[in-house]
Design a protein around this motif. Sequence first.
Motif, PDB file in Angstrom:
ATOM      1  N   ARG A 121     -51.068 -21.481  -7.991  1.00  0.00           N
ATOM      2  CA  ARG A 121     -52.207 -22.369  -7.791  1.00  0.00           C
ATOM      3  C   ARG A 121     -52.347 -22.709  -6.315  1.00  0.00           C
ATOM      4  NH1 ARG A 121     -52.616 -27.250 -11.969  1.00  0.00           N
ATOM      5  NH2 ARG A 121     -54.634 -27.319 -10.908  1.00  0.00           N
ATOM      6  N   VAL A 122     -53.597 -22.859  -5.879  1.00  0.00           N
ATOM      7  CA  VAL A 122     -53.875 -23.157  -4.470  1.00  0.00           C
ATOM      8  C   VAL A 122     -54.707 -24.431  -4.397  1.00  0.00           C
ATOM      9  CG1 VAL A 122     -54.952 -22.330  -2.349  1.00  0.00           C
ATOM     10  CG2 VAL A 122     -53.853 -20.700  -3.896  1.00  0.00           C
ATOM     11  N   GLU A 128     -59.475  -7.686  -9.181  1.00  0.00           N
ATOM     12  CA  GLU A 128     -59.466  -7.325  -7.758  1.00  0.00           C
ATOM     13  C   GLU A 128     -59.710  -5.829  -7.584  1.00  0.00           C
ATOM     14  OE1 GLU A 128     -56.385  -7.239  -3.913  1.00  0.00           O
ATOM     15  OE2 GLU A 128     -55.730  -8.014  -5.863  1.00  0.00           O
ATOM     16  N   MET A 166     -53.690 -17.318   0.150  1.00  0.00           N
ATOM     17  CA  MET A 166     -54.661 -16.740  -0.780  1.00  0.00           C
ATOM     18  C   MET A 166     -55.312 -15.537  -0.115  1.00  0.00           C
ATOM     19  SD  MET A 166     -57.414 -19.877  -0.446  1.00  0.00           S
ATOM     20  CE  MET A 166     -58.753 -19.120  -1.340  1.00  0.00           C
ATOM     21  N   TYR A 175     -64.400 -15.181  -4.357  1.00  0.00           N
ATOM     22  CA  TYR A 175     -63.364 -14.706  -5.271  1.00  0.00           C
ATOM     23  C   TYR A 175     -62.082 -14.439  -4.488  1.00  0.00           C
ATOM     24  CZ  TYR A 175     -67.376 -13.890  -8.342  1.00  0.00           C
ATOM     25  OH  TYR A 175     -68.513 -14.035  -9.099  1.00  0.00           O
ATOM     26  N   PHE A 176     -60.958 -14.883  -5.032  1.00  0.00           N
ATOM     27  CA  PHE A 176     -59.690 -14.695  -4.327  1.00  0.00           C
ATOM     28  C   PHE A 176     -58.553 -14.484  -5.320  1.00  0.00           C
ATOM     29  CE2 PHE A 176     -59.618 -19.155  -5.400  1.00  0.00           C
ATOM     30  CZ  PHE A 176     -58.278 -19.450  -5.619  1.00  0.00           C
ATOM     31  N   THR A 177     -57.459 -13.946  -4.798  1.00  0.00           N
ATOM     32  CA  THR A 177     -56.231 -13.822  -5.586  1.00  0.00           C
ATOM     33  C   THR A 177     -55.131 -14.621  -4.899  1.00  0.00           C
ATOM     34  OG1 THR A 177     -55.561 -11.803  -4.408  1.00  0.00           O
ATOM     35  CG2 THR A 177     -56.801 -11.527  -6.457  1.00  0.00           C
ATOM     36  N   ALA A 178     -54.185 -15.073  -5.690  1.00  0.00           N
ATOM     37  CA  ALA A 178     -53.042 -15.819  -5.162  1.00  0.00           C
ATOM     38  C   ALA A 178     -51.926 -15.757  -6.186  1.00  0.00           C
ATOM     39  CB  ALA A 178     -53.427 -17.271  -4.869  1.00  0.00           C
ATOM     40  N   ARG A 238     -63.220 -19.071  -6.948  1.00  0.00           N
ATOM     41  CA  ARG A 238     -62.785 -18.596  -8.267  1.00  0.00           C
ATOM     42  C   ARG A 238     -61.587 -17.657  -8.118  1.00  0.00           C
ATOM     43  NH1 ARG A 238     -67.392 -16.310 -12.072  1.00  0.00           N
ATOM     44  NH2 ARG A 238     -68.124 -18.443 -11.657  1.00  0.00           N
ATOM     45  N   GLN A 239     -60.460 -18.063  -8.699  1.00  0.00           N
ATOM     46  CA  GLN A 239     -59.257 -17.225  -8.655  1.00  0.00           C
ATOM     47  C   GLN A 239     -59.350 -16.150  -9.727  1.00  0.00           C
ATOM     48  OE1 GLN A 239     -55.630 -19.451  -8.670  1.00  0.00           O
ATOM     49  NE2 GLN A 239     -54.305 -17.659  -8.538  1.00  0.00           N
TER      50      GLN A 239
END
Length: 308
Positions: free
Chosen positions: A123-124, A151, A100, A117-120, A144-145
């Motif tokens: 699902r993580v 982003e 992530m 806040y993250f991006t991936a 929170r994705q």
Amino acid sequence: MTKVVGIKFKDVGKLYYFSPGDLHVEEGDNVIVETARGLEFGKVVMGETEVREKDLVAPLKNIIRVADEKDRKRHEDNLAKKGEALRLCQEKIDAHKLEMKLIDVEYTFDNSKVIFYFTADGRVDFRELVKDLAAVFRMRIELRQIGVRDEAKMLGGVGNCGRGLCCSTWLSDFEPVSIKMAKVQNLSLNPTKISGICGRLMCCLKFENEVYTQLKKGMPTVGERVKTPDGMAIVTDINILENIVKTRLILEEGSKEKGVEEKLSTELYIYGKNDVRRMGKKGSKRKDDDLEDLGEDVLKEIKELMKD
């Protein structure tokens, strides 16, 4: 009609309506309001105005108070803690070897929760990460994705035009963008030309579309036969912004039955849109959503650009 004020929690964020109640607030004032996340520090960007009740999201909450120096100090302290929070979270992500990308962190005004806040790509499973972060920060943790467009909005950058990204400088909300909007502007459907740094269709295609659609009304299409002051001609190119049509005059009519092709002038003739008359029969006009002439790989890339 209901009296409201417009409040934003970020410079380039959504506008939320709150009731001023008995308070007198003006544009530019900092205020404390209650949201679903708890108490928040916001800025009044739209003074008192009246809106229709059907345009409001119920229930309409009141402004709790105008922010004082103590409130402003707490807000500044929360912003100052972001750097350390990002560092600690990244260490935990690395320790758990999670795939992530950490983007940003935000403390609620009352310090009851910290949001990462993250991006991936998918699902993580970050349950163990949340436990570790809760032990460090000793408050509620929310991961929170977000998508790639969010982003870009958070991180900012420079667009293809050389200016700051619209989403991070003034665009408060994202709207759907379609490939048809690129075709209206006669842009090349090369994915690298019509995508932003987020890897999705450029947002400017949406808010420019209305102007281009209006300018294109009555404009002939490439390949169309038109009547010009110098005679019949075939349209070879159009310039929507300059309102001009480039043509080649028909020197000799062709005949499909006899296998004779049209003879066109080698010289280009340029006219204003209002100087040519459309004959009602369009030549090689294609539907706006016709992508059959694109290669399979390019078509796949374009479909990727259109994802949310």
